[in-house]
Design an enzyme around this catalytic site. Structure first.
Site, PDB file in Angstrom:
ATOM      1  N   SER A 138       0.855  -1.185   0.000  1.00 60.17           N
ATOM      2  CA  SER A 138       0.000   0.000   0.000  1.00 60.17           C
ATOM      3  C   SER A 138       0.890   1.233   0.000  1.00 60.17           C
ATOM      4  CB  SER A 138      -0.891   0.024   1.256  1.00 60.17           C
ATOM      5  OG  SER A 138      -1.559   1.266   1.380  1.00 60.17           O
ATOM      6  N   TYR A 151      -1.627  -0.683  10.480  1.00 58.46           N
ATOM      7  CA  TYR A 151      -1.723  -0.938   9.041  1.00 58.46           C
ATOM      8  C   TYR A 151      -0.446  -0.500   8.327  1.00 58.46           C
ATOM      9  CZ  TYR A 151      -3.827  -1.248   4.401  1.00 58.46           C
ATOM     10  OH  TYR A 151      -4.102  -1.592   3.105  1.00 58.46           O
TER      11      TYR A 151
END
Length: 252
Positions: A138, A151
């Site tokens: 990501s 995350y």
């Protein structure tokens, strides 16, 4: 006739993973979806047809992962591509001072330990004669918003895992990573029936390319990295975000 190409896509039943599975199927691959959402797996397999097989797998469970790749060895005897896409998609999490260790550990177990376990058990099958591993990370591995520690750490770990594995598994296995930006996956969620969310003109125009990303943008990148055309590429993190991480933004 070319030999059948076999791919495993974790988290392939919906979202970006579903887009990847669809593109691989369209290019003639046989694809195994490894996902822990039974309903989503059923919907995906029913929609995509006979060259797509679904398996219920929790990628953070070593025994379940080991069983998956044992089945693959018994069924196909080899593997050409592993796409480590499964993740807890919770970019905006609990504030740091309230973040429970259990929540932190759960994200790392799925998002980082999962790719490690799948790669570990896939590697022997990918060496016959050579294959490719592609991790889906990501842009949050390189930029953040508040309350995203777990995350961001998990995806940053995936980027680091990529170059470490490229050195360990080369030259037989190439290992690369894709870091998506904003990808509109609403049409490929469980029960969505192909309906996208409503996006504003501003949503699109803030991107240097003029639009929000689509799952097929990531799927096309996977297919390139898995192809012979990318034979000199390994250990890389390819950012696919419409240019957003290169855009300087200050409040005026």
């Amino acid at each position: 006739m070319d030999q059948e190409k076999i791919a495993v896509v974790t988290g392939g039943a919906q979202g970006i993973g579903r887009g990847i599975v669809t593109r691989l199927r369209d290019e003639g691959w046989s694809v195994v979806i490894a996902d822990n959402d039974g309903q989503a797996v059923e919907e995906a397999v029913a929609a995509l047809g006979g060259s797509v097989i679904g398996k219920l797998v929790d990628v953070s469970d070593e025994k379940a992962v080991q069983l998956l790749f044992s089945w693959l060895e018994a069924t196909y005897g080899r593997l050409d591509l592993l796409v480590n896409n499964a993740a807890v998609a919770k970019a905006h999490g609990t504030p740091l001072e309230s973040l429970a260790l259990e929540e932190w550990q759960h994200l790392l177990n799925v998002n980082l330990t999962g790719p490690f376990l799948c790669s570990k058990y896939a590697a022997p099958l990918l060496r016959h004669p050579s294959g490719s591993i592609i991790h889906i990370a990501s842009t949050r591995a390189v930029q953040s918003e508040p309350d995203s520690e777990a995350y961001a750490a998990s995806k940053g770990g995936v980027v680091a895992l990529t170059h470490a594995m490229a050195l360990s598994l080369g030259p037989q296995i190439r290992v690369n990573c894709i870091s998506p930006g904003w990808i509109d996956v609403s049409a490929l969620k469980k029960g969505a029936h192909g309906i996208s969310q409503s996006l504003s003109r501003q949503d699109h125009e803030q991107h240097p390319v003029g639009r929000v990303g689509q799952p097929q943008d990531i799927a096309a990148t996977v297919c390139f990295l898995a192809s012979a055309q990318a034979g000199f590429i390994t250990g890389q993190n390819l950012v696919v975000d419409g240019g957003m991480t290169r855009k300087m933004i200050y409040v005026e």
